[in-house]
Design an enzyme around this catalytic site. Structure first.
Site, PDB file in Angstrom:
ATOM      1  N   THR A   1       0.838  -0.918  -0.206  1.00  0.00           N
ATOM      2  CA  THR A   1       0.018   0.167  -0.014  1.00  0.00           C
ATOM      3  C   THR A   1       0.944   1.206   0.361  1.00  0.00           C
ATOM      4  O   THR A   1       2.089   1.248   1.092  1.00  0.00           O
ATOM      5  CB  THR A   1      -0.950  -0.172   1.029  1.00  0.00           C
TER       6      THR A   1
ATOM      7  N   ASN B   1       1.816   4.742   1.100  1.00  0.00           N
ATOM      8  CA  ASN B   1       1.266   5.551   2.510  1.00  0.00           C
ATOM      9  C   ASN B   1       1.137   7.022   1.632  1.00  0.00           C
ATOM     10  O   ASN B   1       2.379   7.008   1.399  1.00  0.00           O
ATOM     11  CB  ASN B   1       1.435   4.974   3.427  1.00  0.00           C
TER      12      ASN B   1
ATOM     13  N   GLU C   1      -3.830   5.130   3.006  1.00  0.00           N
ATOM     14  CA  GLU C   1      -2.978   3.628   2.179  1.00  0.00           C
ATOM     15  C   GLU C   1      -3.943   2.861   0.627  1.00  0.00           C
ATOM     16  O   GLU C   1      -5.041   2.965   1.145  1.00  0.00           O
ATOM     17  CB  GLU C   1      -2.437   3.019   2.851  1.00  0.00           C
TER      18      GLU C   1
HETATM   19  N1  RBF Z   1      -6.048  -3.353   8.563  1.00  0.00           N
HETATM   20  C1  RBF Z   1      -6.907  -3.499   9.392  1.00  0.00           C
HETATM   21  O1  RBF Z   1      -6.835  -3.114  10.262  1.00  0.00           O
HETATM   22  N2  RBF Z   1      -8.447  -3.584   9.171  1.00  0.00           N
HETATM   23  C2  RBF Z   1      -9.380  -4.081   8.039  1.00  0.00           C
HETATM   24  O2  RBF Z   1     -10.382  -4.524   7.856  1.00  0.00           O
HETATM   25  C3  RBF Z   1      -8.228  -3.999   6.662  1.00  0.00           C
HETATM   26  N3  RBF Z   1      -9.088  -3.784   5.739  1.00  0.00           N
HETATM   27  C4  RBF Z   1      -8.064  -2.908   4.911  1.00  0.00           C
HETATM   28  C5  RBF Z   1      -8.226  -3.603   3.452  1.00  0.00           C
HETATM   29  C6  RBF Z   1      -7.992  -2.714   1.872  1.00  0.00           C
HETATM   30  C7  RBF Z   1      -8.567  -2.627   0.768  1.00  0.00           C
HETATM   31  C8  RBF Z   1      -6.417  -2.352   2.546  1.00  0.00           C
HETATM   32  C9  RBF Z   1      -5.496  -1.847   1.187  1.00  0.00           C
HETATM   33  C10 RBF Z   1      -5.765  -2.374   3.234  1.00  0.00           C
HETATM   34  C11 RBF Z   1      -6.283  -2.402   4.540  1.00  0.00           C
HETATM   35  N4  RBF Z   1      -5.912  -2.956   6.232  1.00  0.00           N
HETATM   36  C12 RBF Z   1      -6.857  -3.303   6.825  1.00  0.00           C
HETATM   37  C13 RBF Z   1      -4.620  -2.026   6.484  1.00  0.00           C
HETATM   38  C14 RBF Z   1      -3.591  -2.667   6.586  1.00  0.00           C
HETATM   39  O3  RBF Z   1      -3.444  -3.538   7.724  1.00  0.00           O
HETATM   40  C15 RBF Z   1      -2.601  -1.876   5.875  1.00  0.00           C
HETATM   41  O4  RBF Z   1      -2.593  -1.883   5.507  1.00  0.00           O
HETATM   42  C16 RBF Z   1      -1.573  -2.952   6.475  1.00  0.00           C
HETATM   43  O5  RBF Z   1      -1.057  -3.270   7.615  1.00  0.00           O
HETATM   44  C17 RBF Z   1      -0.108  -2.192   6.304  1.00  0.00           C
HETATM   45  O6  RBF Z   1      -0.127  -1.342   6.661  1.00  0.00           O
HETATM   46  P1  ADP Z   2       5.612   0.905   3.259  1.00  0.00           P
HETATM   47  O1  ADP Z   2       4.577   1.142   4.634  1.00  0.00           O
HETATM   48  O2  ADP Z   2       6.405   1.311   3.249  1.00  0.00           O
HETATM   49  O3  ADP Z   2       3.982   1.418   2.776  1.00  0.00           O
HETATM   50  P2  ADP Z   2       4.426  -1.533   1.611  1.00  0.00           P
HETATM   51  O4  ADP Z   2       4.861  -2.707   1.930  1.00  0.00           O
HETATM   52  O5  ADP Z   2       2.801  -1.560   2.293  1.00  0.00           O
HETATM   53  O6  ADP Z   2       5.353  -0.980   2.851  1.00  0.00           O
HETATM   54  O7  ADP Z   2       4.829  -1.420   0.093  1.00  0.00           O
HETATM   55  C1  ADP Z   2       4.535   0.016  -0.445  1.00  0.00           C
HETATM   56  C2  ADP Z   2       5.450   0.555  -1.588  1.00  0.00           C
HETATM   57  O8  ADP Z   2       5.274  -0.524  -2.556  1.00  0.00           O
HETATM   58  C3  ADP Z   2       4.777   1.611  -1.958  1.00  0.00           C
HETATM   59  O9  ADP Z   2       4.876   2.698  -1.169  1.00  0.00           O
HETATM   60  C4  ADP Z   2       5.683   1.631  -3.902  1.00  0.00           C
HETATM   61  O10 ADP Z   2       7.030   2.544  -3.255  1.00  0.00           O
HETATM   62  C5  ADP Z   2       5.417   0.100  -3.828  1.00  0.00           C
HETATM   63  N1  ADP Z   2       4.742  -0.872  -4.387  1.00  0.00           N
HETATM   64  C6  ADP Z   2       4.756  -0.981  -5.654  1.00  0.00           C
HETATM   65  N2  ADP Z   2       3.699  -1.899  -6.556  1.00  0.00           N
HETATM   66  C7  ADP Z   2       2.369  -0.585  -5.770  1.00  0.00           C
HETATM   67  C8  ADP Z   2       0.953  -1.293  -5.567  1.00  0.00           C
HETATM   68  N3  ADP Z   2       0.728  -1.756  -6.539  1.00  0.00           N
HETATM   69  N4  ADP Z   2       0.300  -0.017  -4.939  1.00  0.00           N
HETATM   70  C9  ADP Z   2       1.042   0.467  -3.678  1.00  0.00           C
HETATM   71  N5  ADP Z   2       2.489   0.388  -3.748  1.00  0.00           N
HETATM   72  C10 ADP Z   2       3.375  -0.101  -4.126  1.00  0.00           C
HETATM   73 MG    MG Z   3       1.923   0.900   3.044  1.00  0.00          MG
END
Ligand code: RBF
Ligand code: ADP
Ligand code: MG
Length: 182
Positions: free
Chosen positions: A56, A58, A108
């Site tokens: 994701t 951020n 995110e």
């Molecule tokens: N985090 C939660 O704690 N509960 C959720 O229901 C939840 N749903 C998510 C749904 C989507 C589509 C995405 C992209 C993320 C979601 N997350 C949720 C956030 C997730 O915990 C977070 O992206 C990771 O911990 C990395 O920061």
């Molecule tokens: P962080 O906790 O630093 O956000 P993540 O494990 O969530 O780390 O990875 C996020 C990073 O991965 C983004 O900041 C981006 O640089 C990279 N990335 C690569 N592909 C994607 C994608 N399809 N969607 C979102 N981020 C992506």
């Molecule tokens: Mg992230």
């Protein structure tokens, strides 16, 4: 940049034990107003890719604090653009991550595109137009992953609908493209 909005932030995240969870959603609710955000991609806990398989991007918190004050937290559908490039479908998490008991709110975006490289520090524009569900704490990591996968399937379907396709041409994205080439 002072704001006293913390107290009015809506908290729609719920702590559910397994049998209290609602059924998996199968659709999304269109928002009355779309939300437009832009800012830099910042680093987080690096959990998205490694633990969940859904990286994701951020958004810099400075880019959403004042805009999203009264927006219910949860999972949303939108369009995303990185550094003035193409506009892709995205599914977003807004607010806290109750499963990980985070204390700081995040915006995110898991972007539905296969990128060749990370894009930390690049600009991101987000246009958010539909709500899927609140965020939950699950009983296992696998359950969270299953729910995210379901969110992704809904997002793929909804972003094909003609009524949302036109938002890809929003000026949020065309302005970014102009400024990124100048
Ligand atoms: N985090 C939660 O704690 N509960 C959720 O229901 C939840 N749903 C998510 C749904 C989507 C589509 C995405 C992209 C993320 C979601 N997350 C949720 C956030 C997730 O915990 C977070 O992206 C990771 O911990 C990395 O920061
Ligand atoms: P962080 O906790 O630093 O956000 P993540 O494990 O969530 O780390 O990875 C996020 C990073 O991965 C983004 O900041 C981006 O640089 C990279 N990335 C690569 N592909 C994607 C994608 N399809 N969607 C979102 N981020 C992506
Ligand atoms: Mg992230």
């Amino acid at each position: 940049m002072t704001d006293n909005t913390e107290s009015s932030i809506q908290s729609d995240s719920h702590n559910h034990s397994k049998n209290q969870l609602p059924p998996l959603p199968s659709s999304a609710q269109p928002l009355d107003c779309v939300y437009r955000l832009k800012g830099k991609v910042v680093g987080g806990f690096k959990r998205g890719s490694k633990q969940l398989g859904f990286p994701t991007a951020n958004l810099d918190p400075a880019a959403f604090r004042s805009t999203l004050v009264n927006v219910p937290r949860g999972v949303y559908i939108g369009w995303a653009q990185i550094e003035g490039g193409p506009v892709y479908p995205t599914v977003l998490s807004l607010g806290l991550n109750p499963h990980f008991q985070t204390k700081e709110e995040t915006v995110e975006a898991y972007i539905l595109h296969e990128f060749e490289h990370d894009f930390y520090d690049q600009s991101m524009q987000l246009l958010i137009f539909a709500f899927i569900r609140p965020s939950y704490a699950f009983t296992s990591l696998q359950e969270l992953i299953d729910w995210i996968q379901n969110d992704v399937e809904i997002t793929k379907r909804v972003t094909q609908e003609p009524q949302w396709q036109c938002l890809r041409d929003d000026t949020l994205f065309s302005h970014a493209a102009i400024s990124s080439t100048s």
